[in-house]
Motif scaffolding. Structure first.
Motif, PDB file in Angstrom:
ATOM      1  N   ARG A  21       0.677  -1.231  -0.186  1.00 34.58           N
ATOM      2  CA  ARG A  21      -0.090  -0.204  -0.049  1.00 34.58           C
ATOM      3  C   ARG A  21       0.857   1.294   0.259  1.00 34.58           C
ATOM      4  O   ARG A  21       0.692   2.312  -0.553  1.00 34.58           O
ATOM      5  CB  ARG A  21      -0.965   0.016   1.274  1.00 34.58           C
ATOM      6  CG  ARG A  21      -1.803   1.223   1.288  1.00 34.58           C
ATOM      7  CD  ARG A  21      -2.958   1.039   2.401  1.00 34.58           C
ATOM      8  NE  ARG A  21      -2.131   1.068   3.760  1.00 34.58           N
ATOM      9  CZ  ARG A  21      -2.116   2.083   4.218  1.00 34.58           C
ATOM     10  NH1 ARG A  21      -2.384   3.402   3.835  1.00 34.58           N
ATOM     11  NH2 ARG A  21      -1.530   2.115   5.791  1.00 34.58           N
ATOM     12  N   TYR A  51      -6.639   1.721   6.954  1.00 29.97           N
ATOM     13  CA  TYR A  51      -7.843   1.871   6.190  1.00 29.97           C
ATOM     14  C   TYR A  51      -8.969   1.536   7.391  1.00 29.97           C
ATOM     15  O   TYR A  51      -8.861   1.369   8.447  1.00 29.97           O
ATOM     16  CB  TYR A  51      -8.074   0.427   5.470  1.00 29.97           C
ATOM     17  CG  TYR A  51      -6.984   0.126   4.521  1.00 29.97           C
ATOM     18  CD1 TYR A  51      -7.185   0.851   3.030  1.00 29.97           C
ATOM     19  CD2 TYR A  51      -6.175  -0.812   4.510  1.00 29.97           C
ATOM     20  CE1 TYR A  51      -6.366   0.852   1.995  1.00 29.97           C
ATOM     21  CE2 TYR A  51      -5.299  -1.124   3.240  1.00 29.97           C
ATOM     22  CZ  TYR A  51      -5.440  -0.215   2.200  1.00 29.97           C
ATOM     23  OH  TYR A  51      -4.664  -0.568   1.087  1.00 29.97           O
ATOM     24  N   ASP A  71     -10.107  -1.593   8.820  1.00 30.08           N
ATOM     25  CA  ASP A  71     -10.043  -2.647   8.113  1.00 30.08           C
ATOM     26  C   ASP A  71      -8.395  -3.027   8.137  1.00 30.08           C
ATOM     27  O   ASP A  71      -7.551  -2.154   7.917  1.00 30.08           O
ATOM     28  CB  ASP A  71     -10.600  -2.254   6.439  1.00 30.08           C
ATOM     29  CG  ASP A  71     -12.016  -2.486   6.421  1.00 30.08           C
ATOM     30  OD1 ASP A  71     -12.576  -3.015   7.118  1.00 30.08           O
ATOM     31  OD2 ASP A  71     -12.497  -1.808   5.170  1.00 30.08           O
ATOM     32  N   ASP A  73      -4.816  -4.418   6.916  1.00 26.57           N
ATOM     33  CA  ASP A  73      -4.261  -4.547   5.539  1.00 26.57           C
ATOM     34  C   ASP A  73      -4.374  -5.845   4.920  1.00 26.57           C
ATOM     35  O   ASP A  73      -4.391  -6.829   5.458  1.00 26.57           O
ATOM     36  CB  ASP A  73      -2.745  -4.157   5.738  1.00 26.57           C
ATOM     37  CG  ASP A  73      -2.530  -2.806   5.800  1.00 26.57           C
ATOM     38  OD1 ASP A  73      -3.291  -1.869   6.001  1.00 26.57           O
ATOM     39  OD2 ASP A  73      -1.094  -2.254   5.706  1.00 26.57           O
ATOM     40  N   SER A  75      -6.789  -7.243   3.856  1.00 29.53           N
ATOM     41  CA  SER A  75      -8.191  -8.199   3.988  1.00 29.53           C
ATOM     42  C   SER A  75      -8.679  -8.646   2.722  1.00 29.53           C
ATOM     43  O   SER A  75      -8.827  -8.090   1.858  1.00 29.53           O
ATOM     44  CB  SER A  75      -9.079  -7.286   5.015  1.00 29.53           C
ATOM     45  OG  SER A  75      -8.439  -7.295   6.072  1.00 29.53           O
ATOM     46  N   GLY A 304      -6.882  -0.306  -2.040  1.00 31.14           N
ATOM     47  CA  GLY A 304      -8.596  -0.354  -1.244  1.00 31.14           C
ATOM     48  C   GLY A 304      -9.304  -1.029  -2.214  1.00 31.14           C
ATOM     49  O   GLY A 304      -9.200  -1.379  -3.334  1.00 31.14           O
ATOM     50  N   THR A 308     -10.707  -3.142   2.094  1.00 29.06           N
ATOM     51  CA  THR A 308      -9.978  -2.321   2.665  1.00 29.06           C
ATOM     52  C   THR A 308     -10.465  -0.918   2.204  1.00 29.06           C
ATOM     53  O   THR A 308     -10.393  -0.368   1.322  1.00 29.06           O
ATOM     54  CB  THR A 308      -8.695  -2.566   1.904  1.00 29.06           C
ATOM     55  OG1 THR A 308      -8.720  -2.789   0.681  1.00 29.06           O
ATOM     56  CG2 THR A 308      -7.882  -3.764   2.686  1.00 29.06           C
TER      57      THR A 308
END
Length: 468
Positions: A21, A51, A71, A73, A75, A304, A308
């Motif tokens: 990310r 997130y 959320d 990372d 996920s 995202g 996320t």
């Protein structure tokens, strides 16, 4: 603890494998600079270093306190273990207050720290959240309480407040003092809370989901109305509003109105159409400092998506007949209310936008900006310097060799107003201050603190302040 725990990370000061990310964020920033020269004004989503999801804003004592889910990372499901708190006085610079509530707060909970809401009453703050009860495996509504809007929160009951195996509580206190708790997917439940806010008389009851009240869904015989989840109830100008996530999937945000807190409800239409890279959405609506604001989430950050998510906000105006206009997601977000005072102490974790940093708890009970690598930066928007600033001071700590803080105006490559040197302090929580002269900082500017140095983590920053 840091946002992303890395056991042993502080021993050597070496950086572990970079997060995907963070890498994408840097690449995205580079692309933004290439295609959009000049000061960046894209401050939605309002939090970038973790997130966030399911926004629940609360206006208290001249600030907006924003309660969100978190959320994890990478996920691939709604993997959520704690809740987060942020606050702002100007709707653009948000202070990270960390996580004062988690699954471990509820000894009876096993999983799923999902969407909740906080209200203030009796000089206390009550946080209603859905979690999975360990004993039953069912989704239950818990309630935590605190003496401050930023916690710490504690389990108020030691057991569920309500158990219908459904989610997404929202709470509303009417003008007569009666408090209502609503929640549900696929149903819409309510109870009238007692004045203590942690009990109720009678049993949970369902609000009838009619097509007149909540719109018509097509293609699903089991769910004839548009109501899906995420209710948000409030009252304005004598009219009751119920804003909710509609249809599935992907969801859009719709709303209904009523003459009373229990209806009868009339469907009014769309607030926010389906958009934004997340197949869920979740509303939060407030009035603050003479403006109206709509909070939501999307999948706009690098990496995202539906699991996320990231919270964003838009300012809007009600129509003359008290209906809500259609609101579209933007990258600009809400305009700033007033300006930021750079001549008073500002917490480093008060941020409009950032790249690369994380936050963590300090040894003194606050938070700092940490895990800083060469080239990371933070931005605060709209600092009013007036006739000018003379010096810049920051509280710093480093168990490594330190580095430098570049004070730049209006962009990461903007005017260099000053450079402060940070040396090793003997520990990541051994704090000292560093100061440096500042030139050219007059009028109102966005301030970028750009961190430079060698490899690995450089230093932490607790707070900063300019002198006139």
């Amino acid at each position: 603890m840091a946002t992303f725990p890395r056991p042993g990370r502080r021993v050597s000061g070496a950086r572990p494998a970079p997060r995907f990310r963070a890498l994408l964020a840097v690449l995205g920033l580079a692309l933004l600079v290439l295609v959009a020269p000049g000061p960046a004004r894209a401050d939605n989503p309002i939090v970038q270093h973790v997130y966030t999801a399911d926004p629940a804003p609360l206006v208290y004592n001249g600030r907006v306190y924003l309660y969100t889910g978190h959320d994890e990372d990478n996920s691939t499901y709604f993997t959520m273990k704690d809740w987060r708190v942020w606050s702002s006085a100007d709707m653009v610079n948000w202070t990270d207050h960390g996580s004062p509530l988690s699954l471990s707060t509820f000894s009876w909970a096993s999983a799923n720290a999902w969407a909740g809401q906080v209200v203030q009453r009796n000089n206390k703050f009550y946080w209603y959240v859905p979690v999975t009860a360990r004993a039953t495996g069912r989704m239950s509504i818990g309630v935590a309480v605190a003496d401050s809007p930023t916690g710490p929160f504690r389990d108020a009951l030691g057991r569920p407040l309500a158990d219908t195996n459904e989610i997404d509580p929202t709470v509303f206190i009417d003008d007569d003092g009666q408090a209502y708790l609503y929640w549900g997917n696929p149903n819409l439940w309510y109870v009238k809370l007692n004045p203590d806010m942690i009990s109720y008389a009678g049993s949970p009851a369902k609000i009838p989901l009619t097509t007149a009240g909540f719109g018509t869904r097509t293609g699903d015989a089991n769910r004839p109305t548009l109501y899906e989840e995420g209710p948000w109830v409030y009252k304005r100008n004598g009219l009751y509003y119920l804003v909710f996530a509609a249809k599935c999937c992907s969801e859009f945000i719709a709303y209904s109105t009523a003459p009373g807190p229990l209806g009868p409800w009339t469907y009014r239409g769309t607030v926010m159409p389906t958009q934004g890279g997340s197949f869920t959405n979740h509303p939060g609506v407030i009035d603050f400092q003479g403006g109206s604001y709509f909070f939501y989430h999307n999948g706009a950050l690098p990496g995202g998506g539906g699991y996320t998510r990231s919270v964003a906000v838009e300012k809007f105006s009600y129509r003359s007949d008290n209906t809500i206009p259609t609101i579209t997601m933007t990258t600009a977000g809400a305009p700033q209310i007033g300006t930021l005072d750079p001549f008073v102490r500002q917490e480093a974790e008060t941020i409009a936008y950032e790249s690369g940093i994380e936050t963590e708890s300090t040894s003194t009970g606050g938070r700092d900006v940490g895990f800083i690598d060469n080239g990371d930066w933070i931005k605060v928007r709209g600092a009013a310097f007036g006739a000018g600033a003379r010096t810049f001071t920051a509280a710093v700590a480093s168990a490594a060799g330190g580095g430098k803080i570049e004070v730049r105006l209006d962009s990461t490559t903007g005017q260099l107003a000053g450079t402060c040197t940070v040396g090793g302090t003997g520990g990541w929580q051994n704090w000292t201050t560093t100061s440096c002269p500042v030139t050219g900082a007059s009028g109102t500017h966005d301030v970028y603190l750009r961190f430079t140095g060698g490899s690995g983590y450089l230093f932490n920053v607790d707070w900063w302040q300019f002198t006139a």
